[in-house]
Design a protein around this motif. Sequence first.
Motif, PDB file in Angstrom:
ATOM      1  N   ASP A 250      -1.992 -21.823   0.013  1.00 26.72           N
ATOM      2  CA  ASP A 250      -3.393 -22.201   0.222  1.00 26.72           C
ATOM      3  C   ASP A 250      -3.657 -23.670  -0.117  1.00 26.72           C
ATOM      4  O   ASP A 250      -4.661 -24.235   0.316  1.00 26.72           O
ATOM      5  CB  ASP A 250      -4.300 -21.307  -0.626  1.00 26.72           C
ATOM      6  CG  ASP A 250      -4.208 -19.843  -0.213  1.00 26.72           C
ATOM      7  OD1 ASP A 250      -4.621 -19.519   0.916  1.00 26.72           O
ATOM      8  OD2 ASP A 250      -3.700 -19.035  -1.023  1.00 26.72           O
ATOM      9  N   LEU A 251      -2.763 -24.250  -0.906  1.00 28.83           N
ATOM     10  CA  LEU A 251      -2.846 -25.663  -1.259  1.00 28.83           C
ATOM     11  C   LEU A 251      -1.437 -26.136  -1.556  1.00 28.83           C
ATOM     12  O   LEU A 251      -0.695 -25.484  -2.302  1.00 28.83           O
ATOM     13  CB  LEU A 251      -3.739 -25.869  -2.487  1.00 28.83           C
ATOM     14  CG  LEU A 251      -3.711 -27.249  -3.155  1.00 28.83           C
ATOM     15  CD1 LEU A 251      -4.173 -28.345  -2.197  1.00 28.83           C
ATOM     16  CD2 LEU A 251      -4.565 -27.263  -4.422  1.00 28.83           C
ATOM     17  N   GLY A 325      -1.919 -23.878   7.681  1.00 29.91           N
ATOM     18  CA  GLY A 325      -3.300 -24.283   7.923  1.00 29.91           C
ATOM     19  C   GLY A 325      -4.053 -24.622   6.656  1.00 29.91           C
ATOM     20  O   GLY A 325      -5.280 -24.471   6.591  1.00 29.91           O
ATOM     21  N   CYS A 326      -3.327 -25.092   5.644  1.00 29.68           N
ATOM     22  CA  CYS A 326      -3.926 -25.321   4.324  1.00 29.68           C
ATOM     23  C   CYS A 326      -4.131 -26.812   4.074  1.00 29.68           C
ATOM     24  O   CYS A 326      -3.688 -27.665   4.846  1.00 29.68           O
ATOM     25  CB  CYS A 326      -3.008 -24.747   3.249  1.00 29.68           C
ATOM     26  SG  CYS A 326      -1.379 -25.539   3.180  1.00 29.68           S
ATOM     27  N   PRO A 363      -9.414 -32.059  -9.829  1.00 24.90           N
ATOM     28  CA  PRO A 363      -9.644 -31.913  -8.383  1.00 24.90           C
ATOM     29  C   PRO A 363      -9.106 -30.607  -7.817  1.00 24.90           C
ATOM     30  O   PRO A 363      -9.671 -30.072  -6.863  1.00 24.90           O
ATOM     31  CB  PRO A 363      -8.931 -33.135  -7.782  1.00 24.90           C
ATOM     32  CG  PRO A 363      -7.979 -33.593  -8.825  1.00 24.90           C
ATOM     33  CD  PRO A 363      -8.615 -33.266 -10.135  1.00 24.90           C
ATOM     34  N   ILE A 364      -8.027 -30.073  -8.407  1.00 23.20           N
ATOM     35  CA  ILE A 364      -7.523 -28.774  -7.954  1.00 23.20           C
ATOM     36  C   ILE A 364      -8.557 -27.695  -8.238  1.00 23.20           C
ATOM     37  O   ILE A 364      -8.855 -26.852  -7.387  1.00 23.20           O
ATOM     38  CB  ILE A 364      -6.186 -28.451  -8.625  1.00 23.20           C
ATOM     39  CG1 ILE A 364      -5.080 -29.368  -8.075  1.00 23.20           C
ATOM     40  CG2 ILE A 364      -5.804 -26.987  -8.393  1.00 23.20           C
ATOM     41  CD1 ILE A 364      -3.735 -29.192  -8.772  1.00 23.20           C
ATOM     42  N   ALA A 365      -9.091 -27.695  -9.460  1.00 21.74           N
ATOM     43  CA  ALA A 365     -10.090 -26.685  -9.820  1.00 21.74           C
ATOM     44  C   ALA A 365     -11.318 -26.779  -8.932  1.00 21.74           C
ATOM     45  O   ALA A 365     -11.871 -25.758  -8.497  1.00 21.74           O
ATOM     46  CB  ALA A 365     -10.479 -26.850 -11.284  1.00 21.74           C
ATOM     47  N   GLU A 370     -13.634 -24.265  -2.570  1.00 21.45           N
ATOM     48  CA  GLU A 370     -13.888 -24.453  -1.148  1.00 21.45           C
ATOM     49  C   GLU A 370     -12.786 -23.875  -0.248  1.00 21.45           C
ATOM     50  O   GLU A 370     -12.967 -23.778   0.971  1.00 21.45           O
ATOM     51  CB  GLU A 370     -14.014 -25.963  -0.859  1.00 21.45           C
ATOM     52  CG  GLU A 370     -15.118 -26.629  -1.674  1.00 21.45           C
ATOM     53  CD  GLU A 370     -15.104 -28.137  -1.564  1.00 21.45           C
ATOM     54  OE1 GLU A 370     -14.621 -28.656  -0.525  1.00 21.45           O
ATOM     55  OE2 GLU A 370     -15.566 -28.812  -2.491  1.00 21.45           O
ATOM     56  N   ILE A 371     -11.670 -23.540  -0.833  1.00 24.09           N
ATOM     57  CA  ILE A 371     -10.552 -23.030  -0.029  1.00 24.09           C
ATOM     58  C   ILE A 371     -10.794 -21.591   0.398  1.00 24.09           C
ATOM     59  O   ILE A 371     -11.189 -20.773  -0.415  1.00 24.09           O
ATOM     60  CB  ILE A 371      -9.233 -23.140  -0.826  1.00 24.09           C
ATOM     61  CG1 ILE A 371      -8.868 -24.625  -1.025  1.00 24.09           C
ATOM     62  CG2 ILE A 371      -8.094 -22.426  -0.124  1.00 24.09           C
ATOM     63  CD1 ILE A 371      -7.644 -24.848  -1.872  1.00 24.09           C
TER      64      ILE A 371
END
Length: 371
Positions: A250-251, A325-326, A363-365, A370-371
């Motif tokens: 997902d990221l 698509g991440c 920024p990850i948190a 939004e993901i």
Amino acid sequence: MRIDSNFDSGNITVISTDSHTNVRLHLRKDINADHKQWFYFRASNIQGLDCQYYIDNADEASFPEAWDTCTIVASSDRKEWRRINTHYDGKTLSFKDKSDSPITYYALFAPYSYERHIDLIGKSLAHPQCSLVKTIETVNKNQVEVLQIGSSSPHKKSIWIIARQHPAETMSEWLMEGFLQELLKKDGHSILSKATLYIVPNMNPDGSIAGNIRTNGSGIDLNRSWNTPCAEKTPESFYVLDLMKKTGVDLFLDIHGDEDRPFTFAAGCEGIPNFTEKQASLDKNFRRYFNEETIDFSIENGYPTDEPNQALLDIACHQIGYLYGCLSLTIELPFLDNKYNPDPKCGWSPERSIKMGTQLLTPIARILEEI
């Protein structure tokens, strides 16, 4: 005087030590490849001597354009590294130094030793939230460790972060050290309630140990292998991709270093054939969140953006963005300094890389929402 590089990550060829103070050197190629740029060597019996070092084949380096603004690092204890200015005349890279120590080490950037890497893995695995998902055997029979942080669940997002595909980009593993230390503090980070993280602190131990700049034990640039990886020649990318099929992505963040650009930035996957508006929005927001967390990260892109359908799918960031698509980004840290927040004494350093690793969690948190 004696010059040698017979240690972990060492790389130099001695041509001569005329008059004991003029040292002529050559960069050594990667094992099984033509790339060259990284150097790391030791000068012994030099206390109080005014020494002049010349790297006579600097013009043959993989990125000679980086020499014009190059500064290098020196240390007597391999813990504290100071910056030394260099001069490049279009062929030879030279620098002067007078050391207070009988032994001084010189390198393109502060090395991250394999011994320290082993310690990082051990300290991380001592935390109850960290487990060893897989070890991947390299061509030279070393191990690539894939760590899982947090429990897996179909309700959680899967985050993958890898580093040091290019072994000389040691700042990437310094960042991973800070990231893991911060993530595994006390009972873990709040991110772990929403995501499972898969972490590869060093994708290329063969190249790291050998003192390569860019390639693995087969002489292959791992970050040009992701479209058609090979279990025999690029087991590192082959088996990471295979594991991703089971976890999903997902990221994805791939941590690197850039010899020429004097700031930290991200490069995205906007040129892949199936790039979406959602990916574009996540990309923009992630950069903004990171910049709001630290001025050491620049929203400015250091590379030209790819035109639609022009992304090279051999590159990890592009391939993972294409397959899943991440949000998929390459994060580039400088070898030199951050022109937006300079440090005249140390330039960009292990300490700043470690700190940026702790800052990466914010920024990850934020982007997870939004993901």
